[in-house]
Design an enzyme around this catalytic site. Structure first.
Site, short mmCIF file in Angstrom:
data_model
loop_
_atom_site.label_atom_id
_atom_site.label_comp_id
_atom_site.label_asym_id
_atom_site.label_seq_id
_atom_site.Cartn_x
_atom_site.Cartn_y
_atom_site.Cartn_z
N TYR A 1 0.84 -1.20 0.00
CA TYR A 1 0.00 0.00 0.00
C TYR A 1 0.87 1.24 0.00
O TYR A 1 2.03 1.22 0.40
CB TYR A 1 -0.91 0.03 1.24
CG TYR A 1 -0.14 0.24 2.53
CD1 TYR A 1 0.08 1.52 3.04
CD2 TYR A 1 0.41 -0.84 3.22
CE1 TYR A 1 0.81 1.71 4.20
CE2 TYR A 1 1.13 -0.66 4.37
CZ TYR A 1 1.34 0.62 4.86
OH TYR A 1 2.08 0.80 6.00
N PHE B 1 1.93 9.72 3.34
CA PHE B 1 2.22 9.53 4.77
C PHE B 1 2.77 8.16 5.10
O PHE B 1 3.33 7.98 6.17
CB PHE B 1 0.99 9.87 5.63
CG PHE B 1 -0.24 9.04 5.34
CD1 PHE B 1 -0.40 7.77 5.87
CD2 PHE B 1 -1.24 9.56 4.53
CE1 PHE B 1 -1.52 7.02 5.60
CE2 PHE B 1 -2.38 8.81 4.26
CZ PHE B 1 -2.51 7.54 4.80
N ASP B 2 2.62 7.19 4.22
CA ASP B 2 3.15 5.86 4.51
C ASP B 2 3.15 5.01 3.25
O ASP B 2 2.29 5.20 2.37
CB ASP B 2 2.28 5.18 5.59
CG ASP B 2 2.98 3.97 6.22
OD1 ASP B 2 4.18 3.75 5.97
OD2 ASP B 2 2.30 3.24 6.95
N ILE C 1 -7.82 -0.09 9.69
CA ILE C 1 -8.96 0.82 9.55
C ILE C 1 -10.10 0.13 8.80
O ILE C 1 -9.89 -0.78 8.00
CB ILE C 1 -8.54 2.15 8.86
CG1 ILE C 1 -7.89 1.90 7.51
CG2 ILE C 1 -7.63 2.96 9.78
CD1 ILE C 1 -7.48 3.16 6.76
N TYR D 1 -9.44 7.14 10.16
CA TYR D 1 -9.10 7.45 11.55
C TYR D 1 -10.08 8.40 12.23
O TYR D 1 -9.84 8.85 13.35
CB TYR D 1 -7.67 8.00 11.63
CG TYR D 1 -6.65 6.94 11.25
CD1 TYR D 1 -6.28 5.95 12.15
CD2 TYR D 1 -6.11 6.91 9.97
CE1 TYR D 1 -5.38 4.96 11.80
CE2 TYR D 1 -5.20 5.93 9.61
CZ TYR D 1 -4.84 4.96 10.53
OH TYR D 1 -3.95 3.98 10.16
N PHE E 1 -5.54 5.72 -0.91
CA PHE E 1 -4.61 4.60 -0.89
C PHE E 1 -4.54 3.90 -2.23
O PHE E 1 -5.55 3.72 -2.91
CB PHE E 1 -5.06 3.54 0.14
CG PHE E 1 -4.84 3.90 1.57
CD1 PHE E 1 -3.60 3.73 2.17
CD2 PHE E 1 -5.89 4.37 2.33
CE1 PHE E 1 -3.41 4.05 3.51
CE2 PHE E 1 -5.71 4.68 3.68
CZ PHE E 1 -4.47 4.52 4.27
#
Length: 163
Positions: A79, A92-93, A112, A138, A155
């Site tokens: 991801y 962010f990731d 999530i 979140y 994502f």
């Protein structure tokens, strides 16, 4: 008297033509610009996405041909996540950047809600872009000082396998 009217009449005709031509050009410009602007603002960049009952939007970018995981099965996935949009600089990731797939149990609340929903309907080998409203991510609390409360998340997810 006729000679005096002739030049005035042709001058008026000429001025009227100029005025009408300029007015038409001005109107065309002022009318066309707001229309274009309104049209651009109303184009939904996610119009080609499927929207689920929960509000998740997704687009399959690579078809899978494997099994679909059952709730409770452990999956291996890649991801990348962004704030604002898929083109955003606010990544962010990313498991891809680390070169290490992420594993979790589908449908067990380890991730999530939007991930449980998405991965629970994907086939092995499938890759999707998913857009998750904050309630599927979140929520109002955000996460780790990186994801603000109320954030919609974007994502690129891929189901690599079921373990």
């Amino acid at each position: 008297s006729t000679q005096n009217n002739a030049p005035r009449s042709s001058l008026t005709t000429s001025n009227r033509r100029d005025f009408l031509a300029k007015s038409a050009a001005t109107v065309a410009t002022t009318v066309a610009l707001p229309k274009a602007s309104i049209a651009d603002d109303s184009v939904d960049p996610y119009a080609s996405y499927t929207t689920t009952e929960s509000g998740m939007k997704y687009l399959v970018t690579k078809e899978g041909d494997g099994a679909v995981p059952s709730s409770g099965q452990t999956v291996k996935a890649h991801y990348t996540g962004w704030l604002d949009s898929f083109e955003s600089e606010k990544k962010f990731d990313s498991s891809r950047d680390r070169g290490r797939p992420f594993t979790f149990k589908v449908g067990a609340g380890q991730v999530i809600r939007g991930w449980d929903e998405s991965f629970g309907t994907m086939k092995i080998g499938e890759r999707r872009n998913i857009v998750l409203p904050s309630r599927l991510a979140y929520g109002d609390r955000g996460a780790g000082g990186v994801i603000p409360g109320g954030a919609t998340l974007y994502f690129d997810v891929e189901l690599l396998g079921i373990l």
